[in-house]
Design a protein around this motif. Structure first.
Motif, mmCIF file in Angstrom:
data_model
loop_
_atom_site.group_PDB
_atom_site.id
_atom_site.type_symbol
_atom_site.label_atom_id
_atom_site.label_comp_id
_atom_site.label_asym_id
_atom_site.label_seq_id
_atom_site.Cartn_x
_atom_site.Cartn_y
_atom_site.Cartn_z
ATOM 1 N N GLY A 147 22.137 -112.093 -84.732
ATOM 2 C CA GLY A 147 21.803 -111.487 -86.017
ATOM 3 C C GLY A 147 21.575 -112.531 -87.082
ATOM 4 N N VAL A 205 18.412 -109.337 -84.472
ATOM 5 C CA VAL A 205 18.638 -108.308 -85.487
ATOM 6 C C VAL A 205 18.357 -108.861 -86.873
ATOM 7 C CG1 VAL A 205 20.329 -106.765 -86.547
ATOM 8 C CG2 VAL A 205 20.373 -107.149 -84.072
ATOM 9 N N ASP A 206 17.500 -108.166 -87.605
ATOM 10 C CA ASP A 206 17.328 -108.398 -89.038
ATOM 11 C C ASP A 206 17.768 -107.120 -89.737
ATOM 12 O OD1 ASP A 206 16.614 -109.015 -91.615
ATOM 13 O OD2 ASP A 206 14.687 -109.889 -91.087
ATOM 14 N N PRO A 207 18.983 -107.092 -90.270
ATOM 15 C CA PRO A 207 19.527 -105.829 -90.768
ATOM 16 C C PRO A 207 18.823 -105.296 -92.008
ATOM 17 C CG PRO A 207 20.975 -107.650 -91.343
ATOM 18 C CD PRO A 207 19.930 -108.215 -90.422
ATOM 19 N N SER A 225 24.850 -104.357 -84.610
ATOM 20 C CA SER A 225 25.297 -105.246 -83.527
ATOM 21 C C SER A 225 26.283 -104.539 -82.615
ATOM 22 C CB SER A 225 25.925 -106.513 -84.113
ATOM 23 O OG SER A 225 24.971 -107.238 -84.874
ATOM 24 N N GLU A 250 22.591 -112.713 -90.148
ATOM 25 C CA GLU A 250 23.779 -113.118 -90.893
ATOM 26 C C GLU A 250 24.773 -113.857 -90.001
ATOM 27 O OE1 GLU A 250 23.012 -112.905 -93.801
ATOM 28 O OE2 GLU A 250 21.430 -111.441 -93.500
ATOM 29 N N ASP A 268 23.155 -106.077 -96.066
ATOM 30 C CA ASP A 268 22.798 -106.899 -94.905
ATOM 31 C C ASP A 268 23.998 -107.040 -93.969
ATOM 32 O OD1 ASP A 268 20.040 -108.587 -95.655
ATOM 33 O OD2 ASP A 268 21.227 -108.064 -97.411
ATOM 34 N N GLU A 321 24.304 -105.176 -90.342
ATOM 35 C CA GLU A 321 24.304 -106.009 -89.139
ATOM 36 C C GLU A 321 25.528 -105.719 -88.284
ATOM 37 O OE1 GLU A 321 22.736 -109.995 -89.199
ATOM 38 O OE2 GLU A 321 24.546 -110.729 -88.212
ATOM 39 N N TRP A 359 14.147 -113.558 -86.252
ATOM 40 C CA TRP A 359 14.401 -112.144 -86.561
ATOM 41 C C TRP A 359 13.320 -111.552 -87.456
ATOM 42 C CZ3 TRP A 359 18.141 -115.966 -86.947
ATOM 43 C CH2 TRP A 359 18.149 -116.695 -88.149
#
Length: 281
Positions: free
Chosen positions: A71, A103-105, A57, A73, A49, A53, A229
């Protein structure tokens, strides 16, 4: 104002593929205990994660200089970042015309940490507080969905429409994510599922639930938790494919709203039937 051109759309998709190939997939089923921690009780984060991210990013900022990245995190460390989802941003003015990336990694981190599928990588673009672009990639399933506001949704490059072939009432198939529902509503949803056909327990990956709607595996999905996200990308994908994404009271979903409850459906009729069966007393 972001000009969401074909080139930018393709560049974001390529960025997600690169994050999956270079960071996420090499760590799948390869994590040590030290690679998995808790941000909060029951809320896991892995090195995948975090690293994904960072890569995504940085890439988004290069693609749209002056934009802001919110994001999952990063928000865990600085919740004030969520203020950028409102028009005008956290402090009023945003450079870059108010372009904000969500962003959702690794969506479905619990699955990923346990070495099971599904999981997904997700990005949404907001301009002036409005959703204009969405990308969801399931790297193991080989599925990439992309939406541009006003231009429809594609899955692996092919246009899709979610409401064109919907089963009759009583034969619908959908998911109710009952894990986080309040007890009374959980009992209501579980009992009401028998009225509309097959009620599925969910896959612990919002991205895959949205993808399954787009490919016709299900016609609705009910969520309680609505972290931006998790749902901004999928909501736009479904809307641009002809479906609806609304709060339980019927208001349209917006990622800046911090409120529980979301029902997504292939069309107006399915939304109304699912709401009556699963939510209303």
């Amino acid at each position: 104002m972001a000009d969401l051109t074909d080139t930018l759309t393709d560049d974001v998709a390529e960025l997600l593929h690169r994050a999956a190939t270079d960071v996420v997939l090499p760590l799948f089923q390869q994590l040590d205990d030290a690679d998995v921690t808790e941000k909060a009780p029951g809320d896991l984060v892995t090195v995948a994660d975090q690293r994904a991210e960072e890569l995504i990013s940085a890439g988004l900022r290069r693609l749209r200089p002056g934009s802001v990245v919110v994001g999952e995190e990063a928000v865990a460390d600085d919740p004030s970042l969520l203020g950028h989802l409102r028009p005008g941003g956290a402090g009023g003015h945003l450079s870059g015309g108010g372009d904000v990336w969500l962003v959702d990694p690794v969506d479905g981190t619990a699955n990923f940490a346990a070495g099971r599928r599904p999981f997904a990588l997700m990005v949404a673009l907001l301009t002036g507080g409005e959703q204009v672009g969405a990308w969801v990639l399931d790297p193991l399933g080989g599925t990439l969905a992309v939406a541009r506001a006003g231009h429809g949704t594609t899955v692996n490059g092919a246009p899709v429409r979610v409401g064109d072939a919907v089963p009759p009432p009583g034969e619908l198939r959908g998911t109710a994510m009952t894990q986080f529902l309040p007890p009374k509503l959980r009992r209501r949803a579980e009992a009401g599922g028998e009225r509309i056909g097959a009620l599925l327990p969910g896959q612990h990956c919002a991205g895959r639930e949205y993808l399954d709607m787009l490919v016709g595996e299900q016609q609705f999905v009910l969520f309680w938790r609505t972290l931006p996200w998790d749902h901004a990308p999928g909501a736009l994908l479904v809307r641009e494919a002809g479906g609806v994404a609304r709060r339980f009271d019927g208001s349209d979903y917006h990622p800046a709203e911090d409120a529980p409850g979301l029902l997504v459906a292939a069309n107006e009729r399915v939304w109304a039937e699912a709401r009556e069966a699963l939510i209303l007393d």
